[in-house]
Design a protein around this motif. Structure first.
Motif, short mmCIF file in Angstrom:
data_model
loop_
_atom_site.label_atom_id
_atom_site.label_comp_id
_atom_site.label_asym_id
_atom_site.label_seq_id
_atom_site.Cartn_x
_atom_site.Cartn_y
_atom_site.Cartn_z
N LEU A 1 4.65 6.71 -12.73
CA LEU A 1 5.47 7.65 -11.97
C LEU A 1 6.07 6.98 -10.73
CD1 LEU A 1 6.63 10.39 -11.24
CD2 LEU A 1 4.39 11.06 -10.34
N MET A 2 5.28 6.20 -10.01
CA MET A 2 5.79 5.50 -8.84
C MET A 2 7.01 4.66 -9.21
SD MET A 2 2.25 4.23 -6.98
CE MET A 2 3.02 3.62 -5.47
N GLU A 3 6.91 3.94 -10.30
CA GLU A 3 8.02 3.08 -10.73
C GLU A 3 9.22 3.92 -11.15
OE1 GLU A 3 5.44 -0.80 -12.26
OE2 GLU A 3 6.14 0.69 -13.73
N TYR A 4 8.96 5.04 -11.80
CA TYR A 4 10.07 5.92 -12.20
C TYR A 4 10.82 6.45 -10.98
CZ TYR A 4 12.56 10.01 -13.91
OH TYR A 4 13.55 10.92 -14.18
N LEU A 5 10.09 6.77 -9.91
CA LEU A 5 10.71 7.39 -8.74
C LEU A 5 11.67 6.47 -8.01
CD1 LEU A 5 7.70 9.43 -7.31
CD2 LEU A 5 9.70 10.30 -8.55
N ARG B 1 0.81 -1.22 0.00
CA ARG B 1 0.00 0.00 0.00
C ARG B 1 0.84 1.27 0.00
NH1 ARG B 1 -3.53 -2.10 4.99
NH2 ARG B 1 -1.38 -2.65 5.53
N TRP B 2 2.09 1.19 0.45
CA TRP B 2 3.01 2.33 0.34
C TRP B 2 4.41 1.81 0.10
CZ3 TRP B 2 7.05 2.21 3.66
CH2 TRP B 2 6.87 1.57 4.89
N PHE B 3 5.23 2.69 -0.49
CA PHE B 3 6.60 2.34 -0.82
C PHE B 3 7.50 3.51 -0.45
CE2 PHE B 3 3.81 -0.06 -3.50
CZ PHE B 3 4.38 -1.33 -3.59
N ALA B 4 8.62 3.23 0.20
CA ALA B 4 9.57 4.29 0.51
C ALA B 4 10.26 4.75 -0.77
CB ALA B 4 10.62 3.79 1.50
N LEU B 5 10.55 6.04 -0.84
CA LEU B 5 11.27 6.61 -1.97
C LEU B 5 12.70 7.01 -1.58
CD1 LEU B 5 8.50 8.92 -3.45
CD2 LEU B 5 9.18 6.64 -4.24
N THR B 6 12.85 7.50 -0.37
CA THR B 6 14.16 7.88 0.13
C THR B 6 14.23 7.54 1.62
OG1 THR B 6 13.42 10.13 0.69
CG2 THR B 6 14.42 9.79 -1.49
N SER C 1 10.78 8.88 3.36
CA SER C 1 9.69 9.53 2.64
C SER C 1 9.05 8.44 1.79
CB SER C 1 10.21 10.66 1.76
OG SER C 1 10.93 10.15 0.65
N GLY C 2 7.75 8.55 1.55
CA GLY C 2 7.09 7.47 0.83
C GLY C 2 5.94 7.95 -0.03
N ILE C 3 5.41 7.02 -0.82
CA ILE C 3 4.35 7.33 -1.77
C ILE C 3 3.31 6.23 -1.77
CG2 ILE C 3 5.45 6.20 -3.76
CD1 ILE C 3 4.57 8.76 -5.37
N ALA C 4 2.06 6.60 -2.05
CA ALA C 4 0.97 5.63 -2.11
C ALA C 4 -0.03 6.06 -3.17
CB ALA C 4 0.28 5.51 -0.74
N LEU C 5 -0.73 5.09 -3.73
CA LEU C 5 -1.77 5.32 -4.74
C LEU C 5 -3.10 5.50 -4.05
CD1 LEU C 5 -2.29 5.25 -7.91
CD2 LEU C 5 -2.92 2.84 -7.55
#
Length: 334
Positions: free
Chosen positions: A268-272, A113-118, A251-255
């Motif tokens: 975009l999620m995959e690109y990040l 449900r969420w993925f860290a970016l940094t 930091s993270g992202i979710a749809l």
């Protein structure tokens, strides 16, 4: 499509969704921190990115908007905030081999449900003049009376410190964590106040000898002519837990559940988490990439290496209510 990265007020996005398949993001991150990587995505794909900075109330906004929300993605910092959007049931899982491959299991939700970016390490800033090399080795040691009157920190109830205390609970249990929090409180040189940079300024001014802080603030201080002297008065020390490594937050992202532009948002999620995007993040924000092997900036690399703690972030987040209770029980902020 030409490059079209928009910085919009939150209300502007809510009024009318774009006529084309852009990607709309609600973010608690300052737009200037993420605009460079979004612009690179637009340049590569032709998909425009609309950023709506919402300092507070993202969950409430997504709940109020429901299925009509124009937001495709939500970006935030700190595991506690990521857990909040999970608990609010305003996001949906993403089944992506790219995300699962590029983001370590300890830095993403077990249900996708969420993925860290940094990542950023919660470290100690130590006076170059008053703290010897090797004098700090563990987080547990910060409660030792040898640091009495020598520690500065921001509020104990700030998310960054609650996450660290949550990690102490995960490693040692609530009773030991309460003793640790009380010990650190007793070692404070002054009442908790300000942000992480303010603690480094206090070290520079001689008010304390060490402080808790996130790594990337060193890079930000070195960028600022007024704060460079503060930064140069300290060095970064990477403490470890006695039975683990150095504490990380993310930091993270979710749809979002609504996600009107789902395919583009996942793109975009995959690109990040790609090599290119992770290198941009590392260079511009002084953060650690989550993608194994991605390049660090020269400034970040100069801080040295450390062993990240392997404690599962969602497990740490589960201890946040206990961490808040402990900080209040020990009257950490005085």
């Amino acid at each position: 499509m030409t490059l079209r990265t928009h910085l919009l007020a939150a209300s502007a996005i809510a009024v009318a969704a774009p006529a084309v398949a852009d990607v709309n993001i609600y973010t608690t991150r300052q737009p200037e921190l993420i605009e460079p990587v979004m612009e690179a995505f637009t340049e590569e794909t032709g998909i425009a990115v609309n950023l709506a900075f919402i300092d507070e109330g993202i969950v409430e906004r997504l709940r109020a908007e429901g299925d009509r929300s124009p937001a495709d993605l939500v970006m935030t910092v700190d595991i506690a905030n990521l857990k909040q959007i999970v608990d609010a049931d305003v996001i949906q899982p993403v089944d992506s081999d790219v995300l699962k491959s590029n983001v370590p299991a300890t830095l993403r939700d077990s249900e996708d449900r969420w993925f860290a970016l940094t990542a950023r390490a919660r470290i100690v800033y130590a006076s170059k003049d008053r703290v010897a090399d090797g004098e700090i080795t563990t987080y547990e040691d910060l409660a030792s009376d040898k640091w009495e009157g020598r520690i500065c920190t921001r509020s104990g109830t700030h998310n960054y410190n609650l996450a660290l205390l949550s990690a102490v609970i995960a490693h040692h249990g609530e009773e030991a964590a309460k003793e640790w929090a009380a010990g650190v409180r007793d070692n404070l040189a002054r009442k908790p106040q300000g942000n992480d940079r303010a603690q480094v300024r206090a070290i520079w001014a001689g008010e304390c000898d060490i402080s808790l802080g996130n790594t990337y603030y060193m890079g930000k201080m070195l960028e600022d002519a007024e704060q460079t002297e503060w930064a140069n008065s300290v060095r970064i020390v990477f403490p470890e837990f006695e039975d683990g490594g150095t504490h990380l937050n993310v930091s993270g992202i979710a749809l979002t559940k609504a996600a009107p532009n789902k395919d583009e948002a996942i793109q975009l999620m995959e690109y990040l988490v790609s090599d290119h995007a992770q290198a941009i993040y590392a260079k511009d924000n002084y953060e650690y990439p989550v993608l194994d092997g991605a390049a660090l900036s020269d400034v970040v690399a100069s801080w040295g290496t450390f062993t990240p703690d392997e404690m599962d972030l969602p497990e740490i987040a589960d201890h946040r209510p206990a961490a808040l209770r402990i900080m209040e029980e020990v009257n950490f902020d005085g």
